[in-house]
Every structure is written in C-alpha cells, then in structure tokens.
Scaffold this motif. Structure first.
Motif, PDB file in Angstrom:
ATOM      1  N   LEU A  75       0.838  -1.197   0.000  1.00  0.00           N
ATOM      2  CA  LEU A  75       0.000   0.000   0.000  1.00  0.00           C
ATOM      3  C   LEU A  75       0.876   1.251   0.000  1.00  0.00           C
ATOM      4  O   LEU A  75       1.524   1.589   0.997  1.00  0.00           O
ATOM      5  CB  LEU A  75      -0.935   0.014   1.209  1.00  0.00           C
ATOM      6  N   VAL A  76       0.877   1.954  -1.112  1.00  0.00           N
ATOM      7  CA  VAL A  76       1.675   3.174  -1.272  1.00  0.00           C
ATOM      8  C   VAL A  76       1.148   4.241  -0.311  1.00  0.00           C
ATOM      9  O   VAL A  76      -0.057   4.455  -0.183  1.00  0.00           O
ATOM     10  CB  VAL A  76       1.596   3.680  -2.720  1.00  0.00           C
ATOM     11  N   GLY A  77       2.073   4.871   0.398  1.00  0.00           N
ATOM     12  CA  GLY A  77       1.708   5.887   1.367  1.00  0.00           C
ATOM     13  C   GLY A  77       1.530   5.358   2.776  1.00  0.00           C
ATOM     14  O   GLY A  77       1.369   6.155   3.713  1.00  0.00           O
ATOM     15  N   ARG A  78       1.564   4.038   2.939  1.00  0.00           N
ATOM     16  CA  ARG A  78       1.393   3.443   4.265  1.00  0.00           C
ATOM     17  C   ARG A  78       2.609   2.593   4.639  1.00  0.00           C
ATOM     18  O   ARG A  78       2.515   1.630   5.392  1.00  0.00           O
ATOM     19  CB  ARG A  78       0.101   2.627   4.316  1.00  0.00           C
ATOM     20  N   GLU A  79       3.748   3.007   4.123  1.00  0.00           N
ATOM     21  CA  GLU A  79       4.975   2.246   4.354  1.00  0.00           C
ATOM     22  C   GLU A  79       5.335   2.171   5.831  1.00  0.00           C
ATOM     23  O   GLU A  79       5.829   1.135   6.304  1.00  0.00           O
ATOM     24  CB  GLU A  79       6.135   2.854   3.556  1.00  0.00           C
ATOM     25  N   ASP A  80       5.111   3.254   6.580  1.00  0.00           N
ATOM     26  CA  ASP A  80       5.453   3.235   8.005  1.00  0.00           C
ATOM     27  C   ASP A  80       4.611   2.203   8.744  1.00  0.00           C
ATOM     28  O   ASP A  80       5.120   1.466   9.604  1.00  0.00           O
ATOM     29  CB  ASP A  80       5.259   4.619   8.625  1.00  0.00           C
ATOM     30  N   GLU A  81       3.316   2.124   8.423  1.00  0.00           N
ATOM     31  CA  GLU A  81       2.448   1.121   9.047  1.00  0.00           C
ATOM     32  C   GLU A  81       2.896  -0.287   8.663  1.00  0.00           C
ATOM     33  O   GLU A  81       2.906  -1.198   9.503  1.00  0.00           O
ATOM     34  CB  GLU A  81       1.002   1.316   8.602  1.00  0.00           C
ATOM     35  N   ALA A  82       3.230  -0.462   7.400  1.00  0.00           N
ATOM     36  CA  ALA A  82       3.641  -1.784   6.935  1.00  0.00           C
ATOM     37  C   ALA A  82       4.903  -2.254   7.655  1.00  0.00           C
ATOM     38  O   ALA A  82       4.991  -3.414   8.089  1.00  0.00           O
ATOM     39  CB  ALA A  82       3.876  -1.755   5.424  1.00  0.00           C
ATOM     40  N   ARG A  83       5.861  -1.342   7.805  1.00  0.00           N
ATOM     41  CA  ARG A  83       7.115  -1.751   8.452  1.00  0.00           C
ATOM     42  C   ARG A  83       6.944  -1.940   9.956  1.00  0.00           C
ATOM     43  O   ARG A  83       7.604  -2.794  10.556  1.00  0.00           O
ATOM     44  CB  ARG A  83       8.222  -0.765   8.108  1.00  0.00           C
ATOM     45  N   ALA A  84       6.027  -1.189  10.548  1.00  0.00           N
ATOM     46  CA  ALA A  84       5.719  -1.424  11.959  1.00  0.00           C
ATOM     47  C   ALA A  84       5.099  -2.806  12.137  1.00  0.00           C
ATOM     48  O   ALA A  84       5.405  -3.521  13.107  1.00  0.00           O
ATOM     49  CB  ALA A  84       4.779  -0.342  12.484  1.00  0.00           C
ATOM     50  N   ALA A  85       4.227  -3.207  11.205  1.00  0.00           N
ATOM     51  CA  ALA A  85       3.619  -4.535  11.275  1.00  0.00           C
ATOM     52  C   ALA A  85       4.664  -5.624  11.048  1.00  0.00           C
ATOM     53  O   ALA A  85       4.622  -6.685  11.699  1.00  0.00           O
ATOM     54  CB  ALA A  85       2.502  -4.646  10.235  1.00  0.00           C
ATOM     55  N   ILE A  86       5.595  -5.384  10.162  1.00  0.00           N
ATOM     56  CA  ILE A  86       6.684  -6.336   9.935  1.00  0.00           C
ATOM     57  C   ILE A  86       7.549  -6.470  11.181  1.00  0.00           C
ATOM     58  O   ILE A  86       7.873  -7.581  11.624  1.00  0.00           O
ATOM     59  CB  ILE A  86       7.521  -5.891   8.718  1.00  0.00           C
ATOM     60  N   ASP A  87       7.917  -5.339  11.778  1.00  0.00           N
ATOM     61  CA  ASP A  87       8.737  -5.370  13.002  1.00  0.00           C
ATOM     62  C   ASP A  87       8.005  -6.106  14.120  1.00  0.00           C
ATOM     63  O   ASP A  87       8.613  -6.905  14.854  1.00  0.00           O
ATOM     64  CB  ASP A  87       9.069  -3.951  13.447  1.00  0.00           C
ATOM     65  N   ALA A 112       2.442  -0.349 -10.956  1.00  0.00           N
ATOM     66  CA  ALA A 112       3.881  -0.393 -10.738  1.00  0.00           C
ATOM     67  C   ALA A 112       4.283   0.204  -9.403  1.00  0.00           C
ATOM     68  O   ALA A 112       5.231  -0.273  -8.757  1.00  0.00           O
ATOM     69  CB  ALA A 112       4.597   0.337 -11.876  1.00  0.00           C
ATOM     70  N   LEU A 113       3.594   1.250  -8.956  1.00  0.00           N
ATOM     71  CA  LEU A 113       3.954   1.861  -7.671  1.00  0.00           C
ATOM     72  C   LEU A 113       3.693   0.893  -6.525  1.00  0.00           C
ATOM     73  O   LEU A 113       4.499   0.784  -5.596  1.00  0.00           O
ATOM     74  CB  LEU A 113       3.177   3.158  -7.470  1.00  0.00           C
ATOM     75  N   GLU A 115       3.705  -2.351  -6.748  1.00  0.00           N
ATOM     76  CA  GLU A 115       4.695  -3.415  -6.853  1.00  0.00           C
ATOM     77  C   GLU A 115       6.042  -2.964  -6.283  1.00  0.00           C
ATOM     78  O   GLU A 115       6.703  -3.715  -5.549  1.00  0.00           O
ATOM     79  CB  GLU A 115       4.852  -3.842  -8.309  1.00  0.00           C
ATOM     80  N   THR A 116       6.441  -1.744  -6.587  1.00  0.00           N
ATOM     81  CA  THR A 116       7.696  -1.222  -6.050  1.00  0.00           C
ATOM     82  C   THR A 116       7.644  -1.146  -4.537  1.00  0.00           C
ATOM     83  O   THR A 116       8.605  -1.504  -3.837  1.00  0.00           O
ATOM     84  CB  THR A 116       7.992   0.163  -6.644  1.00  0.00           C
ATOM     85  N   CYS A 117       6.510  -0.692  -4.014  1.00  0.00           N
ATOM     86  CA  CYS A 117       6.318  -0.608  -2.565  1.00  0.00           C
ATOM     87  C   CYS A 117       6.400  -1.984  -1.928  1.00  0.00           C
ATOM     88  O   CYS A 117       7.075  -2.172  -0.905  1.00  0.00           O
ATOM     89  CB  CYS A 117       4.966   0.051  -2.285  1.00  0.00           C
ATOM     90  N   PHE A 118       5.720  -2.957  -2.521  1.00  0.00           N
ATOM     91  CA  PHE A 118       5.704  -4.315  -1.988  1.00  0.00           C
ATOM     92  C   PHE A 118       7.116  -4.891  -1.953  1.00  0.00           C
ATOM     93  O   PHE A 118       7.554  -5.452  -0.938  1.00  0.00           O
ATOM     94  CB  PHE A 118       4.789  -5.179  -2.858  1.00  0.00           C
TER      95      PHE A 118
END
Length: 256
Positions: A75-87, A112-113, A115-118
C-alpha cells in the motif's frame, strides 16, 4: 505425512495457548496461526514448550479489516504502518521461535507503484528477519475471495522471490488459493518447488476439511512428499461442523 494445525481457523473456540494443546492432543505435528498479538508471547511460548509443537508461522497484522484492509505491504503511502507490522511480527515470532512470517500484501490497483512498494517492504522484512533465522513468506491469494489482492499468481510470486534474491524469502503454496487461481496443482508445485517455504491446503470450493471437494488431497499430498516435500502440511480450512474435533477423521485416513 506430517500436518500443522492453522489455529486461525481450527480450535478457534479456545484461547490460543489452549488451542495449541488441543492441536497436540488431536495428533498434529506442528501449529501455525494468523494474528496472535492479543496473547502475550510468553503464554504461547509456554504452550509450545509444554506440547513440543513447533510454531511454523504467523501473519503480519492486516490493518483495519473493517475499512477493507487485507495487508499493508503493497500500500503506497502506508509504508510506516507496513514496516511497523513487519517489526511487530518478527519480534513476536522471535519470542515464540516461529520459523516464518507471512507478509500480507494488501489490496491495490495492481500498478507499478504498488509493486515497487511491496518489493521494498519485502526486502526490508527479509533483511530484518534474517538476523533471527526467520523466513519471510508471500502467498498468492485468489481474487474471488479477496478482490484486488496484490499477489494473485504463483508466477508473480516466483518473479519477486527470484529478483529480490533474499535466501529467506519463500513462497507460501496454498493449494486452496492456487487451485482457484491456476489449477493443475502438482505441475505448479513441481515448477516452483525450490522456492516453496510452506504448503497449506483446504477443500475447494468450500474451504472445508480436505476429504471432499474437487482436489484429491489423498493423492496430491503423498505425491508432494514423493517429490521431495518434507515439512508438515498446513491445514488451513474452516471446519464444516460445530467443532474442529468432529471433522478430524481425514488425518488418520491420509496417514493410513
């Protein structure tokens, strides 16, 4: 054959530590789950020690399901949430000695955006998890159940894994989803077997116990074993009956 109980769907009437004990009593060789984060990791770890069962994997937090989230990593624009969930997932997995984390992609426009984010988030997850000896799994999910899910073919998953080049980034080969998406399961299994980190199964089309429906698991799972798959198969199905226990006859039949 060995089997893992997915406690996201099985024994859900019990708290997670008790569900681990129930899976052990029922004859499962391992467990896995979806989102264990509401239970202290110490309680889950104790149940695993008491039963001797390994925890094969957990999922990253999917986001706000009520708002339509089904994962965050693409999800583009939600990278901080995604990485917090990963951590969060890697930390929890390390506390309970889980061997893998499934990073959920989420619902996107498929562009493409996204996919790049993922891929950026998967590279981050793989690098963070490697320090703990944890694998990162990605799972193609069918568009009938989850319209718009970013990852919906084994070829797409294989390209990501190959091109990112992380040794601990692996494919979750979910027979239920891949039968709906692609069919010809054993041929697909053979094509991607070097990339597979875990195999899951459920009946198609109702996602119930694996002793009915259009996939002959009594043939398919032994064929996978003969082809070199040695890890437990993940039973990720929704019991048709009132309880999980009443539908477990398939275990003895498949092993028999």
């Amino acid at each position: 054959m060995r089997f893992s109980a997915n406690l996201g769907f099985l024994f859900t009437d019990l708290p997670l530590p008790e569900a681990i004990h129930a899976a052990h009593k029922a004859g499962f060789d391992a467990v896995e789950c979806h989102f264990p984060y509401g239970i202290p990791a110490s309680e889950v770890a104790q149940a695993l020690r008491d039963t001797g069962l390994p925890m094969l994997g957990i999922n990253t937090w999917p986001g706000d399901r009520g708002a339509g989230d089904f994962g965050l990593a693409a999800l583009v624009g939600r990278e901080d949430e995604a990485r917090a969930a990963i951590d969060q997932a890697i930390d929890y997995a390390s506390q309970i000695d889980a061997t893998a984390v499934h990073v959920m992609a989420g619902i996107t426009d498929g562009g493409a955006l996204a996919e790049t984010c993922f891929r950026a988030n998967l590279a981050y997850a793989s690098d963070q998890a490697a320090a703990h000896g944890i694998a990162i799994l990605i799972e193609p999910i069918n568009q009938r159940d989850v319209p718009g899910y970013h990852l919906s073919s084994s070829d797409h998953a294989a390209r990501i894994i190959t091109e990112l080049g992380r040794k601990n980034l692996r494919l979750m080969f979910d027979c239920y989803h891949l039968q709906i998406i692609e069919g010809d399961l054993f041929t697909r299994f053979q094509a991607v077997r070097p990339l597979i980190g875990h195999v899951q199964f459920a009946a198609v089309p109702d996602r119930g116990e694996p002793d009915a429906g259009e996939v002959n698991y009594a043939w398919l799972l032994p064929a996978m074993v003969k082809a070199g798959h040695t890890a437990p198969f993940g039973a990720e199905y929704r019991p048709r009956g009132a309880t999980t226990a009443e539908g477990l006859g398939w275990i003895g039949a498949f092993r028999g």
